[in-house]
Structures are given as structure tokens and as C-alpha cells.
Design a protein around this motif. Sequence first.
Motif, PDB file in Angstrom:
ATOM      1  N   VAL A 191       0.988  -1.408   0.140  1.00  0.00           N
ATOM      2  CA  VAL A 191      -0.096  -0.130  -0.027  1.00  0.00           C
ATOM      3  C   VAL A 191       0.790   1.263   0.096  1.00  0.00           C
ATOM      4  CG1 VAL A 191      -1.683   1.222   1.314  1.00  0.00           C
ATOM      5  CG2 VAL A 191      -1.936  -1.006   1.197  1.00  0.00           C
ATOM      6  N   ALA A 192       2.053   1.300   0.897  1.00  0.00           N
ATOM      7  CA  ALA A 192       2.763   2.584   0.967  1.00  0.00           C
ATOM      8  C   ALA A 192       3.556   2.593  -0.252  1.00  0.00           C
ATOM      9  CB  ALA A 192       3.940   2.188   2.093  1.00  0.00           C
ATOM     10  N   LEU A 193       4.101   1.495  -0.799  1.00  0.00           N
ATOM     11  CA  LEU A 193       4.886   1.544  -2.321  1.00  0.00           C
ATOM     12  C   LEU A 193       3.958   2.213  -3.418  1.00  0.00           C
ATOM     13  CD1 LEU A 193       7.601   1.496  -3.613  1.00  0.00           C
ATOM     14  CD2 LEU A 193       7.007  -1.226  -4.045  1.00  0.00           C
ATOM     15  N   LEU A 194       2.754   1.751  -3.339  1.00  0.00           N
ATOM     16  CA  LEU A 194       1.694   1.952  -4.641  1.00  0.00           C
ATOM     17  C   LEU A 194       1.246   3.307  -4.411  1.00  0.00           C
ATOM     18  CD1 LEU A 194      -0.286  -1.344  -4.873  1.00  0.00           C
ATOM     19  CD2 LEU A 194       1.423  -0.431  -6.410  1.00  0.00           C
ATOM     20  N   PHE A 195       1.145   3.764  -3.140  1.00  0.00           N
ATOM     21  CA  PHE A 195       0.763   5.342  -2.767  1.00  0.00           C
ATOM     22  C   PHE A 195       1.858   5.965  -3.356  1.00  0.00           C
ATOM     23  CE2 PHE A 195       1.376   8.954  -0.381  1.00  0.00           C
ATOM     24  CZ  PHE A 195       0.094   9.636  -0.392  1.00  0.00           C
ATOM     25  N   MET A 196       3.118   5.669  -3.019  1.00  0.00           N
ATOM     26  CA  MET A 196       4.331   6.560  -3.602  1.00  0.00           C
ATOM     27  C   MET A 196       4.131   6.747  -5.148  1.00  0.00           C
ATOM     28  SD  MET A 196       7.469   5.801  -5.307  1.00  0.00           S
ATOM     29  CE  MET A 196       7.570   4.085  -4.856  1.00  0.00           C
ATOM     30  N   ALA A 197       3.977   5.586  -5.654  1.00  0.00           N
ATOM     31  CA  ALA A 197       3.899   5.639  -7.213  1.00  0.00           C
ATOM     32  C   ALA A 197       2.841   6.557  -7.888  1.00  0.00           C
ATOM     33  CB  ALA A 197       4.120   4.248  -7.679  1.00  0.00           C
ATOM     34  N   VAL A 198       1.877   6.114  -7.291  1.00  0.00           N
ATOM     35  CA  VAL A 198       0.524   6.681  -7.918  1.00  0.00           C
ATOM     36  C   VAL A 198       0.673   8.156  -7.485  1.00  0.00           C
ATOM     37  CG1 VAL A 198      -2.199   7.054  -7.501  1.00  0.00           C
ATOM     38  CG2 VAL A 198      -0.768   4.834  -7.562  1.00  0.00           C
ATOM     39  N   GLY A 199       1.002   8.790  -6.186  1.00  0.00           N
ATOM     40  CA  GLY A 199       1.053  10.179  -6.163  1.00  0.00           C
ATOM     41  C   GLY A 199       1.839  10.720  -6.788  1.00  0.00           C
ATOM     42  N   TRP A 313       6.174  17.644  -3.891  1.00  0.00           N
ATOM     43  CA  TRP A 313       4.931  17.439  -4.697  1.00  0.00           C
ATOM     44  C   TRP A 313       3.681  16.916  -3.610  1.00  0.00           C
ATOM     45  CZ3 TRP A 313       6.927  15.028  -9.743  1.00  0.00           C
ATOM     46  CH2 TRP A 313       7.235  15.935 -10.659  1.00  0.00           C
ATOM     47  N   LEU A 314       4.359  16.125  -2.688  1.00  0.00           N
ATOM     48  CA  LEU A 314       3.273  15.604  -1.714  1.00  0.00           C
ATOM     49  C   LEU A 314       2.971  16.120  -0.495  1.00  0.00           C
ATOM     50  CD1 LEU A 314       4.109  11.720  -2.770  1.00  0.00           C
ATOM     51  CD2 LEU A 314       2.564  13.236  -3.786  1.00  0.00           C
ATOM     52  N   GLY A 315       3.829  17.159  -0.167  1.00  0.00           N
ATOM     53  CA  GLY A 315       3.466  17.900   1.405  1.00  0.00           C
ATOM     54  C   GLY A 315       3.990  16.927   2.416  1.00  0.00           C
ATOM     55  N   PRO A 316       4.073  17.641   3.480  1.00  0.00           N
ATOM     56  CA  PRO A 316       4.695  16.762   4.478  1.00  0.00           C
ATOM     57  C   PRO A 316       4.268  15.300   4.916  1.00  0.00           C
ATOM     58  CG  PRO A 316       4.156  19.136   5.046  1.00  0.00           C
ATOM     59  CD  PRO A 316       3.559  18.879   3.885  1.00  0.00           C
ATOM     60  N   ILE A 317       2.859  15.223   4.949  1.00  0.00           N
ATOM     61  CA  ILE A 317       2.283  13.959   5.317  1.00  0.00           C
ATOM     62  C   ILE A 317       2.322  13.180   4.127  1.00  0.00           C
ATOM     63  CG2 ILE A 317      -0.148  12.912   5.766  1.00  0.00           C
ATOM     64  CD1 ILE A 317      -1.020  15.141   7.470  1.00  0.00           C
ATOM     65  N   GLY A 318       2.244  13.429   2.934  1.00  0.00           N
ATOM     66  CA  GLY A 318       2.191  12.465   1.703  1.00  0.00           C
ATOM     67  C   GLY A 318       3.826  12.422   1.386  1.00  0.00           C
ATOM     68  N   GLY A 319       4.651  13.211   1.691  1.00  0.00           N
ATOM     69  CA  GLY A 319       6.045  12.937   1.878  1.00  0.00           C
ATOM     70  C   GLY A 319       6.612  11.831   2.516  1.00  0.00           C
ATOM     71  N   VAL A 320       5.870  11.716   3.924  1.00  0.00           N
ATOM     72  CA  VAL A 320       6.329  10.846   4.725  1.00  0.00           C
ATOM     73  C   VAL A 320       5.840   9.346   4.310  1.00  0.00           C
ATOM     74  CG1 VAL A 320       5.831   9.898   7.181  1.00  0.00           C
ATOM     75  CG2 VAL A 320       6.459  12.228   6.860  1.00  0.00           C
ATOM     76  N   LEU A 321       4.442   9.394   3.898  1.00  0.00           N
ATOM     77  CA  LEU A 321       3.741   8.172   3.262  1.00  0.00           C
ATOM     78  C   LEU A 321       4.554   7.503   2.227  1.00  0.00           C
ATOM     79  CD1 LEU A 321       0.055   8.807   3.628  1.00  0.00           C
ATOM     80  CD2 LEU A 321       1.480   6.994   5.063  1.00  0.00           C
ATOM     81  N   ALA A 322       4.975   8.556   1.340  1.00  0.00           N
ATOM     82  CA  ALA A 322       5.788   8.183   0.235  1.00  0.00           C
ATOM     83  C   ALA A 322       7.161   7.586   0.604  1.00  0.00           C
ATOM     84  CB  ALA A 322       6.062   9.331  -0.910  1.00  0.00           C
ATOM     85  N   ILE A 323       7.907   8.310   1.396  1.00  0.00           N
ATOM     86  CA  ILE A 323       9.196   7.772   1.904  1.00  0.00           C
ATOM     87  C   ILE A 323       9.039   6.469   2.696  1.00  0.00           C
ATOM     88  CG2 ILE A 323      10.801   8.029   3.719  1.00  0.00           C
ATOM     89  CD1 ILE A 323      11.276   9.829   1.340  1.00  0.00           C
ATOM     90  N   LEU A 324       7.988   6.237   3.308  1.00  0.00           N
ATOM     91  CA  LEU A 324       7.827   4.865   3.917  1.00  0.00           C
ATOM     92  C   LEU A 324       7.704   3.881   2.628  1.00  0.00           C
ATOM     93  CD1 LEU A 324       4.909   5.401   6.639  1.00  0.00           C
ATOM     94  CD2 LEU A 324       7.178   4.590   6.867  1.00  0.00           C
TER      95      LEU A 324
END
Length: 481
Positions: A191-199, A313-324
Motif C-alpha cells: 500500500v505504501a509503495l503503490l501510494f508513492m508511485a501513484v502520488g 509534490w506531496l506535502g509533509p504527510i504525503g512525503g512521509v507516506l511516500a518515503i515509507l
Amino acid sequence: MITFTLCLLALIAGYFTYGRLIERVFGPDDRKTPALTKADGVDYIPLPTWKIFMIQFLNIAGLGPIFGAIMGAKFGTSSYLWIVLGSIFAGAVHDFFSGMLSLRHDGESLPELIGRYLGLTTKQIMRGFTVLLMILVGAVFVAGPAELLAKLTPESLDTTFWIIVVFAYYILATLLPIDKIIGKIYPLFAVALLFMAVGILVMLYVNHPALPELWDGLQNTNPEVDKLPIFPIMFVSIACGAISGFHATQSPLMARCMTSERHGRPVFYGAMITEGVVALIWAAAATYFFHAHEGGINESNASIIVDSITREWLGPIGGVLAILGVIAAPITSGDTAFRSARLIVADFLGLEQKSMRRRLYICIPMFALAIGLLLYSLRDANGFNMIWRYFAWANQTLSVFTLWAVTVYLTISKKPYWITLIPALFMTCVCLTYICIAPEGLECSHTLSYCIGLIGVVVAIVWFFIWLRKHKVDVQGELKR
């Protein structure tokens, strides 16, 4: 963005067209799989197809399709073409056949498969070579996620702390049955990896950056253009996002869990195409930040580039999720690298793996060697980079042996062997040229390196067709002299 969009569509089309052709060439049927005939509750365990796909995808999607694609993007638009053509015609074919052949031969590990088609001597060499590569993967895939985790947590939880945590996880994931840890947490990582790619993909179209187009030329835009030519450096830098020998070591893990051969195309070919999509997205994002972003980014540390891209591009929260998601990718490759090494050694020694005691016989010396490599990489400022570059070359070299083994299989099975012969010849040239030209290799001149690479290809072609003439193939696919 036009070139990027066309490349993205080409990857998807490749799965439904060339992927179907490759599936037809192999010819999956309804025979019982090793997950059903050899179930042991540890490695041979039937799993749902969706879960097998996610595990396979996360196994192969290490730092390569993210960090490799970012560093490969420095070479310009040619990186897009390599990701697309490499994934469809080389990487996905390589992964599919290595997985399906393992499925046909009771879940055999890669060295056993290579030896089956290239001979006993090659098998013995590949046993040692592959285990060493797996330990290298485990070592290099500890520091990267540990550094990123340290950035997200309080200062007291530094890189050393996270290295210990990640390595402890590797030990548990290697020793315990595959459905206990890997089968349970991989969906969360996915989920984290796919969120990163889609985001990142969505933000590419929202921002619509002026990316270089194919018709602008394929010139090398790397700042070190004199030292790092597109061929062969880019073809080794972008490995997991195009073709990677490491993938063939992971396919047998999932071959031992599949309940039908007919699931091979989505699991093996599909996972590679998905990884190609991830690599393409990161290559495009990095291209923007390297060449179009105001002021640019003069940075060679891929983890810093990932952090900059996701936060902007994804903001602080989105950035943290993408980094995960980025953290999950190498961790889920490192753990299964050690697991693959255990199974390869077990196959070689003939040790059953139902007993924890027998698993420890293999794992204790293996982890001791990995810790030694890790300590070296941390002690020497350039140690990690050296280990990574040797891993990258060894990784692509392993893909060469796998492609040649599959080519022999296709030949003796009276199937169109050209579908792997062409990628095998190309990657043979890449690996020979790289070891000659690279700073960590022989450091030969460009002209001499290219000549050696071409000579290697000519020798391989002549050798293959001499073998072809000397051997007849009977209906059962066995060699006759």
C-alpha cells in the motif's frame, strides 16, 4: 510529457501483447504445482495469487527501480527507452521464464536451474556467485532504509539504531515460515509503495513539467559525461527497472507458493512490468528536478533526492507516506535475498528446512558474513558505493547466465529461442564492456572496452551456433550428440 506518456502506455500494452506471446511460448498447463506436492509449512506453502503477486513485486522492487532510475535519469531521455524496452523484451521475459522453469522443476533455486541447462561446472560457479550476490543485496539494503528512517524519527533513533532493527527483522524473516511475517506485512508495504508511485504519477500530470522529449535527442546529459558514457553505464545503473539477475533468485520463492501454472504471467511478467512503471515514474520526476526545476539539484545522494521530490509534490504527510514506500522497497528485497540464499545453500547441501536447527546451520555463517560487509561499508566513506557498484555489475552478470540458460531450454524444447538469445547477447556486451570501462573495473579506454564487448558478443554467437550444429534435439527436449 508526451514521451513519458507514450512510454507508460507502451509498458501497459507490452504486458497484454508481448506478455501473452511469451506465455504462449512456454505453454502453462494444469499439472500440480510444488506448493501442493511438496508442502512443508515453511517454504512450500500455497498462497492466494494476489498475495503472491504483491510479494513478488516487493521482492524485486528494491532500491533499483527508485534509486537506480533516479541516477539513470541523469543520462537523459534514453533512460525512458531502456526502462520500457528492457522491461518488456528482457526483464519481464527473464523473470517469467526463471519463475516458470522453477515451477516446472519442483521449485528449484536459480543455480540448480542454470546448471540443468548450462552444465555442472556452471552450476557450481553459480551456487557460490549467487549466494554471495544475495548476501551483498542484504548488506546494501540495510543502510539505505536505515538512513531514511533516521530522518523520520527523533535524533535519539539514529542510523545505527535502525540498522540494528532492520537487520533483526531480516533474521526473523529469513528463519520463520514465509506466511508468518512476509505473507502478513507485505500487503501493508505494498500500500505504501503503490501510494508513492501513484502520488508521484498524479503530481507529474498536475504540474505537467516540461520534460525532455524523444525528438529532442538522446544525448548524454550526465554531468560526468566523459567518465560515464550511456553505454554501458546507464544499462547497469538502471537494473531492477529494466532487467535484473536478482529477480531470477526471487522467482523460485513464489514458484513454491503458486497453485497453478496459469498464474505465471500476472505474477512474474506482470510484477516486472509494474516495477518498470515505478522506475519510469521516478525517472521522469528526477529528470524534472535535474533539468527543469528552478536552480536544479546538484545531488548524487538518491535518498536526498527522493526526500526533496516527495516533500515538494506531496506535502509533509504525503512525503512521509511516500518515503515509507521507498523504505519498504529495499527492506522487502533484503529479507527475501537472505531467504533465497538459505534455500540455495539448502538445495546444494540437501538439507531439509522444516527444522529450525538446520535453518540455523545455514543462516549463522551467512549473517556473520553480511555483518562484516555492512561494517566495512559503514567504516569506509566510500565503502557503500563500492559494494553497491560491485553488486550492480554482479546483478547484471547473473541475468546473462539466466538468459543463456533459458535460451538453451527454448532450443532443446524446439521453441523460438531468439526471444532470449537477443537479450542474452545484448547483456553479455553490457557486462563485458562495463567491467572493462568502469572505475571499479579495469578502467580501460572507451575504444578498447567497446572492442572487448563486441568481441565477446561475436564469440558468444559463434559458440552458440557451434553448439546448435553439434546437437540434435529430440521430441522430449533432450540433447543428442
